[in-house]
Design an enzyme around this catalytic site. Sequence first.
Site, PDB file in Angstrom:
ATOM      1  N   ASP A  43     -22.503   4.059   7.663  1.00 40.27           N
ATOM      2  CA  ASP A  43     -22.551   3.775   6.214  1.00 40.27           C
ATOM      3  C   ASP A  43     -21.263   3.149   5.699  1.00 40.27           C
ATOM      4  O   ASP A  43     -21.037   3.053   4.497  1.00 40.27           O
ATOM      5  CB  ASP A  43     -22.858   5.055   5.433  1.00 40.27           C
ATOM      6  CG  ASP A  43     -21.775   6.112   5.632  1.00 40.27           C
ATOM      7  OD1 ASP A  43     -20.786   5.819   6.347  1.00 40.27           O
ATOM      8  OD2 ASP A  43     -21.900   7.213   5.076  1.00 40.27           O
TER       9      ASP A  43
ATOM     10  N   GLN B 102       0.604  -3.950 -10.321  1.00 37.80           N
ATOM     11  CA  GLN B 102       0.183  -3.288 -11.571  1.00 37.80           C
ATOM     12  C   GLN B 102       1.151  -2.122 -11.782  1.00 37.80           C
ATOM     13  O   GLN B 102       0.836  -0.963 -11.516  1.00 37.80           O
ATOM     14  CB  GLN B 102      -1.273  -2.806 -11.464  1.00 37.80           C
ATOM     15  CG  GLN B 102      -1.825  -2.221 -12.765  1.00 37.80           C
ATOM     16  CD  GLN B 102      -2.108  -3.265 -13.845  1.00 37.80           C
ATOM     17  OE1 GLN B 102      -2.516  -4.365 -13.557  1.00 37.80           O
ATOM     18  NE2 GLN B 102      -1.884  -2.915 -15.104  1.00 37.80           N
TER      19      GLN B 102
ATOM     20  N   LYS C   1       9.573 -17.274 -15.422  1.00 36.36           N
ATOM     21  CA  LYS C   1       8.121 -17.475 -15.320  1.00 36.36           C
ATOM     22  C   LYS C   1       7.391 -16.689 -16.398  1.00 36.36           C
ATOM     23  O   LYS C   1       7.751 -15.562 -16.695  1.00 36.36           O
ATOM     24  CB  LYS C   1       7.666 -16.999 -13.945  1.00 36.36           C
ATOM     25  CG  LYS C   1       6.179 -17.119 -13.694  1.00 36.36           C
ATOM     26  CD  LYS C   1       5.829 -16.844 -12.239  1.00 36.36           C
ATOM     27  CE  LYS C   1       5.714 -15.378 -11.943  1.00 36.36           C
ATOM     28  NZ  LYS C   1       5.416 -15.102 -10.535  1.00 36.36           N
TER      29      LYS C   1
HETATM   30  C1  R5P Z   1       5.178 -11.989  -9.089  1.00 39.15           C
HETATM   31  O1  R5P Z   1       5.957 -11.864  -9.991  1.00 39.15           O
HETATM   32  C2  R5P Z   1       5.554 -12.138  -7.650  1.00 39.15           C
HETATM   33  O2  R5P Z   1       6.931 -11.988  -7.448  1.00 39.15           O
HETATM   34  C3  R5P Z   1       5.050 -13.442  -7.083  1.00 39.15           C
HETATM   35  O3  R5P Z   1       5.758 -14.504  -7.690  1.00 39.15           O
HETATM   36  C4  R5P Z   1       3.589 -13.579  -7.358  1.00 39.15           C
HETATM   37  O4  R5P Z   1       2.908 -12.446  -6.899  1.00 39.15           O
HETATM   38  C5  R5P Z   1       3.004 -14.807  -6.728  1.00 39.15           C
HETATM   39  O5  R5P Z   1       1.654 -14.884  -7.038  1.00 39.15           O
HETATM   40  P1  R5P Z   1       0.918 -16.262  -7.074  1.00 39.15           P
HETATM   41  O6  R5P Z   1       1.109 -16.909  -5.720  1.00 39.15           O
HETATM   42  O7  R5P Z   1      -0.518 -15.901  -7.325  1.00 39.15           O
HETATM   43  O8  R5P Z   1       1.483 -17.083  -8.177  1.00 39.15           O
END
Ligand code: R5P
Length: 305
Positions: free
Chosen positions: A38, A98, A199
């Site tokens: 399962d 998260q 970012k």
């Molecule tokens: C997020 O802040 C991490 O340090 C990476 O920059 C992130 O997980 C990269 O994810 P993705 O390739 O989806 O932009």
Amino acid sequence: MSSNSVVVSGSSNRALAYRIAAALGAENGQVEIRKFPDNEKYVRVASDVKGRSVVLVQSMAFSPDEYLVESMLMAAALKGAGAKAVIAAIPYLAYARQDEKFKEGEVVSIELVARMLRSSGVDGLITVDAHRHRIIDFSSIFGGPSIDVSVMPQLGRYAIQAGFADSSTVVIGPDGEAEPWAASAAQSMNVKDYAALKKKRFGDEDVKVVTTRDIPLKGRRVLIVDDIISTGATIVEASKLLKESGAGQISVGCAHGIYVSDALYKIYKEGITNVFSSDSVPNQTTRVSVAQPIADGVKAILKEL
Ligand code: R5P
């Protein structure tokens, strides 16, 4: 490491477990892992672990839920079989991103995952360049010793050996949290210039990257380093910005190359062909190993237990 230690592997990354055992000079133990019809997991400790310290190696990419449950079953089975201590070496720790309630109604998943591992019998936790953007020390949520080791020096040295970089290269972290990784890679390469971009994330694959200060880039080779490449959106946006600022050849190194769907293709399409990563998540870009940093972390945790 004492011969009283043993390394066992989850089903995610057996080759890495062998490398860690070799780096520690420890025995490879056996755990039978299979699925019931399962789809539920079955584990059985098949080596003598009584009174021994056991390193449980698991990387949680691609099937995080499956590997998390498997790790918990393994930890409990090892303790049940008499292991003195279980140290989980989880280079890629799922759910670490998260690490905050960004929206009402969410859960801080990494806190719960840390507690789940602890309650199943894990005494010590080792991660590699974990996504600790808001929770700086996992010990506080795990409730026991936790060490985050880094593979950034290995990535930096690899870039030099492969001819992707030299001492005039600029090392870039694509967001503020990546600055320590850029600093660490730069130091291992004897590179003076490193910087972090800024970012803003609007969605899973929707990010905007900007510079916050003037970085002299004209014609210079750049090495971008980050913890994770998942969708590739961060690297694509960062390299667009760097190219607009006149950067020369761009190479990319990451600890955990997840590369969901066509992430690598998107990066190659930007003209970046020098993409490399560690064996935390084995794939076609793997060039360096996390085995030695993890072995060093295991020795440090054993002293604390
Ligand atoms: C997020 O802040 C991490 O340090 C990476 O920059 C992130 O997980 C990269 O994810 P993705 O390739 O989806 O932009």
